[in-house]
Design an enzyme around this catalytic site. Sequence first.
Site, PDB file in Angstrom:
ATOM      1  CE1 TYR A 251      -2.178   3.967 -14.011  1.00  0.00           C
ATOM      2  CE2 TYR A 251      -0.674   5.093 -12.531  1.00  0.00           C
ATOM      3  CZ  TYR A 251      -1.118   3.933 -13.128  1.00  0.00           C
ATOM      4  OH  TYR A 251      -0.504   2.737 -12.814  1.00  0.00           O
TER       5      TYR A 251
ATOM      6  CG  ASP B 174       4.226   4.093 -10.519  1.00  0.00           C
ATOM      7  OD1 ASP B 174       5.257   3.658 -11.053  1.00  0.00           O
ATOM      8  OD2 ASP B 174       3.081   3.781 -10.889  1.00  0.00           O
TER       9      ASP B 174
ATOM     10  CG  HIS C  84       0.735   1.062 -18.216  1.00  0.00           C
ATOM     11  ND1 HIS C  84       0.122   2.257 -17.904  1.00  0.00           N
ATOM     12  CD2 HIS C  84       0.490   0.243 -17.166  1.00  0.00           C
ATOM     13  CE1 HIS C  84      -0.460   2.143 -16.712  1.00  0.00           C
ATOM     14  NE2 HIS C  84      -0.249   0.939 -16.255  1.00  0.00           N
TER      15      HIS C  84
ATOM     16  CE  LYS D 269       3.372   2.518 -14.081  1.00  0.00           C
ATOM     17  NZ  LYS D 269       2.425   3.392 -13.386  1.00  0.00           N
TER      18      LYS D 269
HETATM   19  P1  NDP Z   1      -2.861  -0.379  -3.476  1.00  0.00           P
HETATM   20  O1  NDP Z   1      -2.558  -1.834  -3.222  1.00  0.00           O
HETATM   21  O2  NDP Z   1      -1.812   0.630  -3.237  1.00  0.00           O
HETATM   22  O3  NDP Z   1      -4.163  -0.029  -2.613  1.00  0.00           O
HETATM   23  C1  NDP Z   1      -4.818   1.211  -2.667  1.00  0.00           C
HETATM   24  C2  NDP Z   1      -6.136   1.105  -1.901  1.00  0.00           C
HETATM   25  O4  NDP Z   1      -5.875   0.774  -0.543  1.00  0.00           O
HETATM   26  C3  NDP Z   1      -6.936   2.387  -1.883  1.00  0.00           C
HETATM   27  O5  NDP Z   1      -8.298   2.008  -1.923  1.00  0.00           O
HETATM   28  C4  NDP Z   1      -6.610   3.007  -0.539  1.00  0.00           C
HETATM   29  O6  NDP Z   1      -7.706   3.750  -0.064  1.00  0.00           O
HETATM   30  C5  NDP Z   1      -6.363   1.791   0.316  1.00  0.00           C
HETATM   31  N1  NDP Z   1      -5.313   2.018   1.328  1.00  0.00           N
HETATM   32  C6  NDP Z   1      -4.091   2.570   1.132  1.00  0.00           C
HETATM   33  N2  NDP Z   1      -3.378   2.579   2.274  1.00  0.00           N
HETATM   34  C7  NDP Z   1      -4.161   2.019   3.214  1.00  0.00           C
HETATM   35  C8  NDP Z   1      -3.985   1.762   4.595  1.00  0.00           C
HETATM   36  N3  NDP Z   1      -2.859   2.089   5.217  1.00  0.00           N
HETATM   37  N4  NDP Z   1      -5.008   1.153   5.268  1.00  0.00           N
HETATM   38  C9  NDP Z   1      -6.158   0.825   4.649  1.00  0.00           C
HETATM   39  N5  NDP Z   1      -6.378   1.040   3.332  1.00  0.00           N
HETATM   40  C10 NDP Z   1      -5.390   1.642   2.623  1.00  0.00           C
HETATM   41  O7  NDP Z   1      -3.467  -0.285  -4.955  1.00  0.00           O
HETATM   42  P2  NDP Z   1      -3.094   0.395  -6.331  1.00  0.00           P
HETATM   43  O8  NDP Z   1      -3.779  -0.432  -7.349  1.00  0.00           O
HETATM   44  O9  NDP Z   1      -3.342   1.832  -6.319  1.00  0.00           O
HETATM   45  O10 NDP Z   1      -1.523   0.135  -6.500  1.00  0.00           O
HETATM   46  C11 NDP Z   1      -0.514   1.053  -6.095  1.00  0.00           C
HETATM   47  C12 NDP Z   1       0.122   1.704  -7.299  1.00  0.00           C
HETATM   48  O11 NDP Z   1       0.664   0.729  -8.177  1.00  0.00           O
HETATM   49  C13 NDP Z   1      -0.846   2.484  -8.208  1.00  0.00           C
HETATM   50  O12 NDP Z   1      -1.281   3.704  -7.631  1.00  0.00           O
HETATM   51  C14 NDP Z   1      -0.021   2.622  -9.441  1.00  0.00           C
HETATM   52  O13 NDP Z   1       0.967   3.625  -9.268  1.00  0.00           O
HETATM   53  C15 NDP Z   1       0.613   1.232  -9.522  1.00  0.00           C
HETATM   54  N6  NDP Z   1      -0.177   0.316 -10.368  1.00  0.00           N
HETATM   55  C16 NDP Z   1       0.368  -0.060 -11.572  1.00  0.00           C
HETATM   56  C17 NDP Z   1      -0.288  -0.906 -12.420  1.00  0.00           C
HETATM   57  C18 NDP Z   1       0.350  -1.289 -13.706  1.00  0.00           C
HETATM   58  O14 NDP Z   1      -0.322  -1.905 -14.555  1.00  0.00           O
HETATM   59  N7  NDP Z   1       1.608  -0.988 -13.931  1.00  0.00           N
HETATM   60  C19 NDP Z   1      -1.634  -1.448 -12.089  1.00  0.00           C
HETATM   61  C20 NDP Z   1      -2.122  -1.024 -10.786  1.00  0.00           C
HETATM   62  C21 NDP Z   1      -1.394  -0.196  -9.978  1.00  0.00           C
HETATM   63  P3  NDP Z   1      -7.759   5.381   0.057  1.00  0.00           P
HETATM   64  O15 NDP Z   1      -7.099   5.959  -1.150  1.00  0.00           O
HETATM   65  O16 NDP Z   1      -9.248   5.634   0.129  1.00  0.00           O
HETATM   66  O17 NDP Z   1      -7.062   5.735   1.338  1.00  0.00           O
END
Ligand code: NDP
Length: 283
Positions: free
Chosen positions: A52, A47, A110, A77
């Site tokens: 991004y 995704d 988006h 998006k």
């Molecule tokens: P997430 O809820 O996926 O959380 C990501 C964070 O959690 C990062 O800081 C990561 O750290 C940490 N993390 C991931 N896995 C673990 C784990 N197993 N244990 C502990 N910490 C963990 O957040 P996102 O906002 O990135 O959402 C996911 C996806 O949703 C985005 O990447 C995007 O594709 C989509 N999205 C879409 C939006 C929209 O407007 N359409 C808005 C926001 C997100 P680290 O990387 O340091 O490991």
Amino acid sequence: MANTVPTISLNDGNTIPQLGFGVFQIDPKDTAEAVGTALSIGYRHIDTAQMYGNEAEVGQAIRTSGLDRGEVFVTSKLSNAFHRPDDARKAFESTLSALKTDYIDLFLIHWPLPTLYDGDYVSTWKTLKEFQQDGRARSIGVSNFQVPHLERLAAEAEVVPAVNQVEAHPYFGNEEVRAYGREFNIITEAWSPIAQGAVLGDPTVVDIADQIGRTPAQVVLRWHVQRGDVIFPKSTTPARIEENFQLFDFELDDAAMERISSLDRGAAGRQGGNPDTFDYVPA
Ligand code: NDP
């Protein structure tokens, strides 16, 4: 129980893997490596988004993975800067050329941006329909659409979005939007499924994780899976990318599901922007 990612049927006849890998806030210079790790673990759904800034690196990782293009479901998006139909057409072409692909599996608006472009997300939506008709977008959908936005599409456009990608996690269940999706066959995709980490220290989540010998992230991601939503957690940490993929060899019982659902704080639980007022447009 094998750890196999289920596929979900969309209202246009296509299917989507229920678990994918999100690349929001992954620096372009780190994206190919992170996506490469995810693909090697078994993720087959990525995704990304124009905003991004890492579509090219996603495409690069898919090409170097050795997988056929058809084996990986790719979503992108439309940037908030390009809602006008002519801009959307050009931007869509730029997505295909950045990814170096001749089609995308799913393309989304988006954000609805109801306070911008004279509130006209309907002509933007009708433009996405062109991409589906000419075969360059297999499926089309929306993101961050609230119920009134979806109702307006239903009244003014023929095509129903295949998905609506919205914020959802235990602190913000987003139940009204999810219920609309269930009623009108629009799959909900839950963004920030672990609230960017904010729910992982919650005592209820930790307690359930301890009881069943799983991690807090696995418990929360499994809760989404059992709710039937599509998810794509983001991580640049290989061990977490692996951990987040291990969701299909265990189940939460009804009591655990209810305990997690009861953490919902309503609108106060949002981590991200409110779609009714969100108006960020990149320069
Ligand atoms: P997430 O809820 O996926 O959380 C990501 C964070 O959690 C990062 O800081 C990561 O750290 C940490 N993390 C991931 N896995 C673990 C784990 N197993 N244990 C502990 N910490 C963990 O957040 P996102 O906002 O990135 O959402 C996911 C996806 O949703 C985005 O990447 C995007 O594709 C989509 N999205 C879409 C939006 C929209 O407007 N359409 C808005 C926001 C997100 P680290 O990387 O340091 O490991």
